[in-house]
Design an enzyme around this catalytic site. Structure first.
Site, short mmCIF file in Angstrom:
data_model
loop_
_atom_site.label_atom_id
_atom_site.label_comp_id
_atom_site.label_asym_id
_atom_site.label_seq_id
_atom_site.Cartn_x
_atom_site.Cartn_y
_atom_site.Cartn_z
N CYS A 198 14.27 50.80 -24.93
CA CYS A 198 14.57 50.28 -26.29
C CYS A 198 15.14 49.08 -26.06
O CYS A 198 15.51 48.59 -25.01
CB CYS A 198 15.33 51.35 -26.99
SG CYS A 198 15.07 53.00 -26.83
N ARG A 234 11.18 23.76 0.47
CA ARG A 234 11.69 24.05 -0.87
C ARG A 234 11.92 25.52 -1.33
O ARG A 234 10.96 25.88 -2.11
CB ARG A 234 10.87 23.22 -1.89
CG ARG A 234 10.83 21.78 -1.90
CD ARG A 234 10.22 21.00 -2.99
NE ARG A 234 8.73 21.95 -3.22
CZ ARG A 234 7.52 21.48 -3.14
NH1 ARG A 234 7.46 20.42 -2.52
NH2 ARG A 234 6.44 22.04 -3.35
N LYS A 282 16.16 25.76 -10.17
CA LYS A 282 15.92 25.88 -11.63
C LYS A 282 15.98 27.14 -12.26
O LYS A 282 16.25 28.20 -11.62
CB LYS A 282 14.48 25.40 -11.61
CG LYS A 282 13.44 26.33 -10.96
CD LYS A 282 12.21 25.71 -10.55
CE LYS A 282 11.20 26.98 -9.92
NZ LYS A 282 9.93 26.51 -9.68
N TYR A 298 11.25 56.39 -28.89
CA TYR A 298 10.39 55.93 -29.97
C TYR A 298 8.96 56.24 -29.33
O TYR A 298 8.63 56.29 -28.41
CB TYR A 298 10.53 54.44 -29.88
CG TYR A 298 11.60 53.66 -30.52
CD1 TYR A 298 11.81 54.02 -32.09
CD2 TYR A 298 12.64 53.03 -29.88
CE1 TYR A 298 12.93 53.38 -32.43
CE2 TYR A 298 13.75 52.27 -30.44
CZ TYR A 298 13.92 52.44 -31.61
OH TYR A 298 15.08 51.99 -32.21
N ARG A 345 -2.23 21.02 -11.88
CA ARG A 345 -1.16 20.99 -12.99
C ARG A 345 -0.68 19.68 -13.00
O ARG A 345 -1.14 18.82 -13.32
CB ARG A 345 -0.08 22.25 -12.40
CG ARG A 345 0.77 22.67 -13.74
CD ARG A 345 1.56 23.78 -13.28
NE ARG A 345 2.44 23.26 -12.05
CZ ARG A 345 3.50 24.13 -11.62
NH1 ARG A 345 3.63 25.54 -12.18
NH2 ARG A 345 4.17 23.96 -10.44
N HIS A 371 2.54 20.81 -4.19
CA HIS A 371 2.77 22.06 -4.37
C HIS A 371 1.57 23.13 -4.20
O HIS A 371 0.48 22.92 -4.70
CB HIS A 371 3.48 22.42 -5.60
CG HIS A 371 4.02 23.53 -6.19
ND1 HIS A 371 4.92 24.01 -5.35
CD2 HIS A 371 4.14 24.31 -7.28
CE1 HIS A 371 5.36 25.16 -5.91
NE2 HIS A 371 5.06 25.41 -7.12
N ASP A 423 18.37 47.98 -26.72
CA ASP A 423 19.61 48.03 -26.04
C ASP A 423 20.15 49.16 -25.07
O ASP A 423 21.11 49.39 -24.78
CB ASP A 423 20.73 48.27 -27.34
CG ASP A 423 20.40 47.35 -28.39
OD1 ASP A 423 20.22 45.96 -28.01
OD2 ASP A 423 20.42 47.56 -29.38
C1 LIG Z 1 9.77 26.76 -7.96
C2 LIG Z 1 9.37 25.66 -6.95
C3 LIG Z 1 9.76 26.06 -5.82
C4 LIG Z 1 10.14 27.27 -5.07
O1 LIG Z 1 9.48 28.19 -5.16
P1 LIG Z 1 9.66 29.64 -4.54
O2 LIG Z 1 8.44 30.32 -4.48
O3 LIG Z 1 10.66 30.42 -5.38
O4 LIG Z 1 10.37 29.43 -3.21
C5 LIG Z 1 9.24 25.04 -4.92
N1 LIG Z 1 8.57 23.89 -5.27
C6 LIG Z 1 8.54 23.45 -6.63
C7 LIG Z 1 7.79 22.29 -6.97
C8 LIG Z 1 8.75 24.68 -7.55
O5 LIG Z 1 8.46 24.34 -8.91
#
Ligand SMILES: *Cc1c(COP(=O)(O)O)cnc(C)c1O
Length: 378
Positions: A317, A227, A44, A270, A142, A171, A319
């Site tokens: 800055c 994951r 992602k 700056y 969430r 999650h 750039d």
């Molecule tokens: C982003 C995400 C992950 C991966 O998380 P990491 O901490 O980068 O391994 C796994 N599961 C879900 C649902 C996520 O949104």
């Protein structure tokens, strides 16, 4: 005509990515030879800033059969580029154009009764039978069906004629915090939810829960697939120790464009925030906050030039930034490493995050769109 690219580039080592993927697979097989979990490779957010298409293709090469995106639009980009692996969409779908699921042969996550109805209606319109992953909220609060009232919220979804439950997942909110009791609590709640799903007569093919930190921390939450995101890119979630051999995939580098002397008591940048205490040599590096570099690096962070740490001074800055190279014999054209290794030293995303009070996920995701990604090791 050769393509013109800026001196500031993100070098992305696809060989390192593939070896990280294999190191994770090997680790899982070694630790659990019977019933080794599979991997869902998380790509992602433009593959955490590394470039989704190139990363997805390299992961496919390395054997990944299931990738995960944040939304339908990201999945569509991968399909348009010819990615053939299964693609899971993590995000909520309620405000998306669901046609993309069918056009792109994407696997949706269903995380609310409303989304379930919308996806069922779309699948019926397409006369399709769509496999989905069911998301359970075990304490993140969430997205997801609450773990404690599935008996009430799931039956309608499970009766949907055009939807087929493929997997159930949750999650973790605190996988990277060894002190937090919520992690174990979420594991128990997930197990309770899995039992509830079974009691309703559903038979998902698999279950998954572990992000990178959970993967490193506790084999009890590996279930049937893990994951990892951050680990694939060669970064270990702080404060965990690296127990798998990984190589950072991205190196952010530039070149010195100017070197000049400052006299004692002069200021640079700056806000005139840096005052030279003595005769000082500074180098100008053409990378700034428009490239994703944080303002708070000034006065705190450093870059590598000629194998040494040059403190970032004055201000970051839009750039460019300014580095103190006093006594280093730096000259225009010298290589500058902002994230990565040079000589015997290394400033990694974890260190940069720590310097500015952020997290390594943000460091790599925010590397700016105008920075060219240069791929090696395909
Ligand atoms: C982003 C995400 C992950 C991966 O998380 P990491 O901490 O980068 O391994 C796994 N599961 C879900 C649902 C996520 O949104």
């Amino acid at each position: 005509m050769p393509e013109r690219i800026r001196p500031t580039v993100a070098r992305v080592d696809l060989g390192a990515l593939k070896s990280n993927y294999r190191a994770i697979v090997d680790h899982l097989a070694r630790e659990r030879p019977a019933g080794t979990p599979g991997v869902i490779a998380v790509v992602k957010a433009n593959a955490y800033g590394h470039g989704a298409v190139q990363i997805a293709r390299a992961l496919e090469d390395a054997g990944a059969d299931l990738l995960a995106c944040a939304d339908i639009e990201e999945g569509a980009v991968l399909r348009a580029a010819g990615v053939r692996a299964e693609i899971l969409v993590f995000g909520a779908l309620s405000v998306s154009d669901l046609d993309g699921l069918f056009d792109g042969r994407l696997t949706p996550t269903i995380s609310s009764p409303g989304a379930a109805r919308a996806v069922q209606a779309a699948a019926a319109r397409y006369k399709a039978r769509l496999r989905y992953h069911l998301k359970i909220d075990t304490g993140m609060n969430r997205l997801g069906f609450r773990f404690d009232n599935l008996g009430r919220t799931l039956p309608e979804l499970l009766r949907s004629g055009n939807l087929e439950l493929d997997a159930v997942f949750t999650h973790f909110a605190t996988a990277d915090d060894p002190e937090s009791p919520l992690f174990d609590e979420q594991r128990r709640r997930f197990e309770q939810a899995l039992a509830a799903v079974e009691a309703l007569g559903a038979r998902p093919r698999y279950r998954h829960a572990a992000n990178s930190a959970a993967l490193l921390r506790d084999p009890r939450v590996w279930f049937d697939r893990v994951r990892p995101g951050l680990l694939l890119y060669g970064i270990v979630p702080p404060p965990l120790a690296p127990t798998i051999e990984l190589t950072p995939v991205m190196t952010l580098m530039s070149r010195v464009v100017a070197v000049k002397g400052m006299r004692a008591l002069e200021t640079t940048g700056y806000g005139a925030r840096f005052t030279a205490k003595r005769a000082t040599t500074i180098a100008i590096v053409p990378a700034g906050y428009a490239d994703g570099l944080d303002l708070r690096l000034a006065g705190r962070g450093a870059v590598l030039i000629r194998g040494r740490r040059a403190p970032i001074v004055g201000s970051v800055c839009m750039d460019m930034l300014i580095a103190d190279v006093t006594g280093m014999d730096a000259s225009p054209g010298d290589e500058v490493v902002l994230i990565g290794r040079q000589g015997g030293d290394c400033i990694d995303a974890r260190e940069m995050a720590d310097t500015i009070g952020s997290i390594p996920w943000e460091i790599v995701c925010r590397v700016g769109g105008r920075i060219e990604r240069v791929y090696a090791g395909a």
